[in-house]
Design a protein around this motif. Structure first.
Motif, PDB file in Angstrom:
ATOM      1  N   GLN A  73     -31.093  13.919 -15.847  1.00  0.00           N
ATOM      2  CA  GLN A  73     -31.860  15.378 -15.113  1.00  0.00           C
ATOM      3  C   GLN A  73     -32.317  14.132 -13.545  1.00  0.00           C
ATOM      4  O   GLN A  73     -32.316  14.549 -12.863  1.00  0.00           O
ATOM      5  CB  GLN A  73     -33.187  15.573 -15.666  1.00  0.00           C
ATOM      6  CG  GLN A  73     -32.375  16.959 -16.479  1.00  0.00           C
ATOM      7  CD  GLN A  73     -33.461  17.664 -17.096  1.00  0.00           C
ATOM      8  OE1 GLN A  73     -34.415  17.188 -17.979  1.00  0.00           O
ATOM      9  NE2 GLN A  73     -33.536  18.929 -17.347  1.00  0.00           N
ATOM     10  N   ARG A  74     -33.113  12.443 -14.003  1.00  0.00           N
ATOM     11  CA  ARG A  74     -33.056  11.912 -12.941  1.00  0.00           C
ATOM     12  C   ARG A  74     -32.127  11.402 -11.853  1.00  0.00           C
ATOM     13  O   ARG A  74     -32.250  11.973 -10.868  1.00  0.00           O
ATOM     14  CB  ARG A  74     -34.306  10.700 -13.055  1.00  0.00           C
ATOM     15  CG  ARG A  74     -35.312  10.673 -14.284  1.00  0.00           C
ATOM     16  CD  ARG A  74     -35.905   9.727 -14.390  1.00  0.00           C
ATOM     17  NE  ARG A  74     -36.029   8.455 -13.249  1.00  0.00           N
ATOM     18  CZ  ARG A  74     -36.658   8.839 -13.208  1.00  0.00           C
ATOM     19  NH1 ARG A  74     -38.667   8.731 -13.218  1.00  0.00           N
ATOM     20  NH2 ARG A  74     -37.353   7.796 -12.064  1.00  0.00           N
ATOM     21  N   ARG A  75     -31.274  11.213 -12.641  1.00  0.00           N
ATOM     22  CA  ARG A  75     -29.639  11.177 -12.147  1.00  0.00           C
ATOM     23  C   ARG A  75     -28.689  12.408 -11.456  1.00  0.00           C
ATOM     24  O   ARG A  75     -28.958  12.776 -10.408  1.00  0.00           O
ATOM     25  CB  ARG A  75     -28.462  10.657 -12.641  1.00  0.00           C
ATOM     26  CG  ARG A  75     -28.669   9.568 -13.644  1.00  0.00           C
ATOM     27  CD  ARG A  75     -28.346   8.360 -12.603  1.00  0.00           C
ATOM     28  NE  ARG A  75     -27.447   8.201 -11.353  1.00  0.00           N
ATOM     29  CZ  ARG A  75     -25.988   7.743 -11.653  1.00  0.00           C
ATOM     30  NH1 ARG A  75     -25.813   6.268 -12.256  1.00  0.00           N
ATOM     31  NH2 ARG A  75     -24.929   7.908 -11.271  1.00  0.00           N
ATOM     32  N   ALA A  76     -29.700  13.460 -11.271  1.00  0.00           N
ATOM     33  CA  ALA A  76     -29.029  14.949 -10.530  1.00  0.00           C
ATOM     34  C   ALA A  76     -30.372  15.255 -10.046  1.00  0.00           C
ATOM     35  O   ALA A  76     -29.766  15.548  -8.950  1.00  0.00           O
ATOM     36  CB  ALA A  76     -28.946  15.922 -12.142  1.00  0.00           C
ATOM     37  N   ALA A  77     -31.566  15.132  -9.846  1.00  0.00           N
ATOM     38  CA  ALA A  77     -32.547  15.130  -8.802  1.00  0.00           C
ATOM     39  C   ALA A  77     -31.764  13.973  -7.791  1.00  0.00           C
ATOM     40  O   ALA A  77     -32.419  14.504  -6.748  1.00  0.00           O
ATOM     41  CB  ALA A  77     -33.513  14.712  -9.090  1.00  0.00           C
ATOM     42  N   GLY A  78     -31.655  12.924  -7.765  1.00  0.00           N
ATOM     43  CA  GLY A  78     -31.193  12.064  -7.125  1.00  0.00           C
ATOM     44  C   GLY A  78     -30.153  12.349  -6.398  1.00  0.00           C
ATOM     45  O   GLY A  78     -30.075  12.734  -5.173  1.00  0.00           O
ATOM     46  N   TYR A  79     -29.548  13.159  -6.887  1.00  0.00           N
ATOM     47  CA  TYR A  79     -27.801  13.600  -6.275  1.00  0.00           C
ATOM     48  C   TYR A  79     -28.305  14.821  -5.495  1.00  0.00           C
ATOM     49  O   TYR A  79     -27.931  15.224  -4.483  1.00  0.00           O
ATOM     50  CB  TYR A  79     -26.808  13.918  -7.424  1.00  0.00           C
ATOM     51  CG  TYR A  79     -25.424  14.609  -6.502  1.00  0.00           C
ATOM     52  CD1 TYR A  79     -24.638  13.995  -5.974  1.00  0.00           C
ATOM     53  CD2 TYR A  79     -24.799  15.819  -6.838  1.00  0.00           C
ATOM     54  CE1 TYR A  79     -23.734  14.167  -5.145  1.00  0.00           C
ATOM     55  CE2 TYR A  79     -24.605  16.450  -6.145  1.00  0.00           C
ATOM     56  CZ  TYR A  79     -23.067  15.478  -5.670  1.00  0.00           C
ATOM     57  OH  TYR A  79     -22.106  15.786  -5.290  1.00  0.00           O
ATOM     58  N   TYR A  80     -28.888  15.246  -5.412  1.00  0.00           N
ATOM     59  CA  TYR A  80     -29.582  16.763  -5.078  1.00  0.00           C
ATOM     60  C   TYR A  80     -30.989  15.931  -3.801  1.00  0.00           C
ATOM     61  O   TYR A  80     -30.554  16.996  -2.910  1.00  0.00           O
ATOM     62  CB  TYR A  80     -30.686  17.742  -5.915  1.00  0.00           C
ATOM     63  CG  TYR A  80     -31.266  18.637  -5.599  1.00  0.00           C
ATOM     64  CD1 TYR A  80     -30.270  19.889  -5.427  1.00  0.00           C
ATOM     65  CD2 TYR A  80     -31.992  19.062  -5.085  1.00  0.00           C
ATOM     66  CE1 TYR A  80     -30.762  21.797  -5.087  1.00  0.00           C
ATOM     67  CE2 TYR A  80     -32.617  20.257  -3.987  1.00  0.00           C
ATOM     68  CZ  TYR A  80     -31.624  21.055  -4.927  1.00  0.00           C
ATOM     69  OH  TYR A  80     -32.257  22.606  -3.672  1.00  0.00           O
ATOM     70  N   LEU A  81     -31.421  15.392  -4.210  1.00  0.00           N
ATOM     71  CA  LEU A  81     -31.938  14.859  -2.961  1.00  0.00           C
ATOM     72  C   LEU A  81     -30.953  13.969  -1.783  1.00  0.00           C
ATOM     73  O   LEU A  81     -31.417  14.588  -0.412  1.00  0.00           O
ATOM     74  CB  LEU A  81     -33.010  13.787  -3.524  1.00  0.00           C
ATOM     75  CG  LEU A  81     -33.791  12.858  -2.106  1.00  0.00           C
ATOM     76  CD1 LEU A  81     -34.642  13.934  -1.224  1.00  0.00           C
ATOM     77  CD2 LEU A  81     -34.448  11.643  -3.218  1.00  0.00           C
TER      78      LEU A  81
END
Length: 95
Positions: A73-81
């Protein structure tokens, strides 16, 4: 736009969490078998499963799956950012 981005983030977050949990479980099952020579307990609550084996499995699987989901989820949030220029809904800090 905010409503759409919230739906996109919800779906993206869910897929990353489920995917990482499945991969973590598969890796953990293999690690358990390599370490103990036995299959992991199918149901740790089963009275036929040794108590300490059930405790060890619950602790290991809970920790490992939770960490895998958090990292995904941290990686997904980074991608979203990177994709949108802002943090996902729910992770944005109040200004």
């Amino acid at each position: 736009m905010a409503k759409d981005s919230s739906k996109v983030w919800s779906a993206f977050s869910l897929v990353s969490a489920l995917g990482s949990a499945a991969v973590a479980k598969k890796a953990l099952d293999g690690g358990w078998k390599a370490a103990t020579g036995k299959q992991p307990p199918a149901n740790p609550a089963d009275p036929d499963v040794d108590f300490w084996e059930a405790v060890a499995w619950a602790a290991a699987s809970g920790t490992f799956v939770a960490l895998a989901k958090m990292f995904a989820q941290r990686r997904a949030a980074g991608y979203y950012l990177k994709s949108t220029g802002e943090l996902p809904p729910g992770l944005r800090k109040d200004v």
